[in-house]
Design a protein around this motif. Structure first.
Motif, PDB file in Angstrom:
ATOM      1  N   ASN A 219       0.811  -1.209   0.000  1.00  7.14           N
ATOM      2  CA  ASN A 219       0.000   0.000   0.000  1.00  7.14           C
ATOM      3  C   ASN A 219       0.850   1.266   0.000  1.00  7.14           C
ATOM      4  OD1 ASN A 219       1.019  -0.371   2.512  1.00  7.14           O
ATOM      5  ND2 ASN A 219      -0.848   0.200   3.625  1.00  7.14           N
ATOM      6  N   MET A 220       2.080   1.180  -0.515  1.00  6.76           N
ATOM      7  CA  MET A 220       2.921   2.369  -0.568  1.00  6.76           C
ATOM      8  C   MET A 220       3.102   2.831  -2.008  1.00  6.76           C
ATOM      9  SD  MET A 220       5.812   1.932   2.395  1.00  6.76           S
ATOM     10  CE  MET A 220       6.222   3.671   2.142  1.00  6.76           C
ATOM     11  N   THR A 221       3.309   4.118  -2.163  1.00 10.40           N
ATOM     12  CA  THR A 221       3.420   4.732  -3.486  1.00 10.40           C
ATOM     13  C   THR A 221       4.875   5.036  -3.817  1.00 10.40           C
ATOM     14  OG1 THR A 221       1.241   5.738  -3.259  1.00 10.40           O
ATOM     15  CG2 THR A 221       2.706   6.678  -4.917  1.00 10.40           C
ATOM     16  N   PHE A 222       5.275   4.695  -5.036  1.00 18.68           N
ATOM     17  CA  PHE A 222       6.608   5.016  -5.524  1.00 18.68           C
ATOM     18  C   PHE A 222       6.483   6.077  -6.606  1.00 18.68           C
ATOM     19  CE2 PHE A 222      10.422   4.539  -8.102  1.00 18.68           C
ATOM     20  CZ  PHE A 222      11.408   4.383  -7.137  1.00 18.68           C
ATOM     21  N   ALA A 223       7.257   7.170  -6.475  1.00 18.89           N
ATOM     22  CA  ALA A 223       7.232   8.262  -7.447  1.00 18.89           C
ATOM     23  C   ALA A 223       8.235   7.960  -8.556  1.00 18.89           C
ATOM     24  CB  ALA A 223       7.563   9.580  -6.772  1.00 18.89           C
TER      25      ALA A 223
END
Length: 426
Positions: A219-223
């Protein structure tokens, strides 16, 4: 003072190698060689090797995508090529690899010492190196001096091949497949015409030392580097066994171009994975361009000296990733030419193996990093032929790799970089 010592050691690297015991060297600017009692010659090679490692990585990291390369594997293949070279060809290869003034025996001696330092404590860590020389006429095509040297220092297998190129390709590919536990198949294609081929294979597989303390989540976002964002599986947690430092928050460094660094140990081997996160205001490409030997040594020394390394727990989150890179021969020849190897590709003195020039340079590399550990493999080839055609830091340090970052699989005592790469997009 540390910067002065770094400069002094760099100056020593320009002196012709000599076998002088250097166990009392207290050079804090150069990370750790004194701890393994390297000779002066081996220290010189170690410093030059690190310079080559970083420059090779920088040349490959210009790619828009994710990259993994093995500087150690490439340098090993070319070190064997140096054992076959004489005169200006040898000097050019040695200089490009960072070994100016060193003999081929000095280079081989360092290689043997580095492998000794990397030797796993048990089978929990799988680390293997395999070198080979494939030639159509071993007795008359490879000098005895060359054969003795590559066997002594590189434990190279010497194999005689026939004139059937298709059969040779299959035999060599089968050898590579075996040495990489099936991870690399069909390394050579039939467009490559085998002359005298120098091969290095590097295989690594190990769990993290504290893998039982890590957990995963998706549930983590990578830019990503292209401006998009993606939800990815990250692993992390807290572990006292990690080394970490936020140089951006160091009151002494206090420089916006300083990275955040995390170093994680593996089970049963003296290897660590270093993750490096550029400052948020700095693009990863600009940051990579700023990396040099002195910066790297300073960062590694600061990492070891960090109070967070021993007194605090480190909380981190890193995306699981898998990268495969397979640049073609033209890329590697152009890259190595830009680093100073030129004669080898058109008018060389490889008289010790009766070859005139290097026709092909290849490397395939793969790496997979997860909550459990790391699996990585690389194979490098040199094919030779006759001529024919700043802010306050919290007490609990956090390292969140949610944007493009750099990683390197290193051996701390000799500071060899086995694998190095970037993750720019997921």
């Amino acid at each position: 003072m540390k910067q002065i010592l770094v400069f002094l050691f760099a100056a020593l690297a320009l002196i012709a190698c000599e076998k002088v015991d250097n166990s009392s060297n207290n050079d804090e600017g150069y990370f750790a060689p004194a701890t393994v009692d390297l000779t002066r010659a081996q220290e010189t090679v170690a410093y030059g090797q690190l310079h080559f490692d970083i420059e090779l990585f920088k040349k490959t990291a210009v790619s828009e995508g994710n990259v993994v390369v093995s500087p150690f594997s490439m340098a090993t293949a070319w070190s064997m090529a140096a054992s076959a070279a004489s005169g200006d060809t040898y000097d050019e290869i040695a200089d490009a690899l960072g070994f100016k003034g060193c003999t081929s025996a000095d280079i081989g001696s360092y290689y043997s010492r580095a492998l000794e330092s990397m030797k796993p404590a048990n089978d929990t860590c799988k680390l293997s190196f395999a070198n080979s020389v494939w030639a159509p006429h071993v007795e008359i095509g490879l000098s005895q001096d060359f054969r003795d040297e590559v066997k002594k220092y590189y434990s190279a297998e010497i194999k005689e091949i026939g004139s059937d190129n298709g059969k040779n390709i299959k035999v060599i590919n089968d050898w590579v497949k075996e040495k990489t536990n099936g991870l690399l198949k069909n390394f050579l294609d039939e467009k490559i015409h085998i002359g005298t081929l120098l091969l290095n294979v590097l295989y690594f597989e190990s769990e993290w030392l504290y893998s039982s303390e890590y957990s995963t989540g998706d549930n983590m976002t990578f830019a990503n580097i292209n401006g998009t964002k993606s939800n990815e599986t990250f692993f992390g947690g807290s572990a006292s066994g990690t080394l970490s430092y936020n140089l951006e928050c160091d009151s002494i460094a206090n420089n916006a171009k300083e990275p955040q660094i995390l170093s994680m140990p593996y089970k049963a081997c003296n290897l660590r994975m270093v993750f490096m996160l550029p400052p948020e205001a700095e693009s990863i490409d600009n940051f990579i361009a700023s990396i040099d030997v002195n910066n790297w040594n300073r960062w590694m020394s600061s990492l070891e000296a960090s109070p967070m390394s021993t007194k605090e727990w480190t909380m981190f989150q890193i995306p699981e990733f898998e990268v495969e890179t397979d640049f073609d021969s033209d890329f590697w020849k152009s890259t190595l030419s830009s680093l100073g190897i030129n004669k080898a590709f058109y008018s060389a003195d490889f008289s010790k193996i009766s070859c005139d020039y290097v026709s092909d340079v290849l490397q395939s590399a793969k790496i997979k990093v997860s909550a459990k550990g790391t699996k990585a493999v690389a194979v490098s080839a040199v094919n030779m032929k006759f001529t024919s055609t700043g802010a306050p830091c919290p007490v609990l340090y956090s390292f969140i790799a949610d944007r493009p970052f750099i990683y390197a699989l290193v051996e701390p005592e000799t500071q060899s970089i086995l694998f190095m790469g970037t993750v720019k997009s997921l």
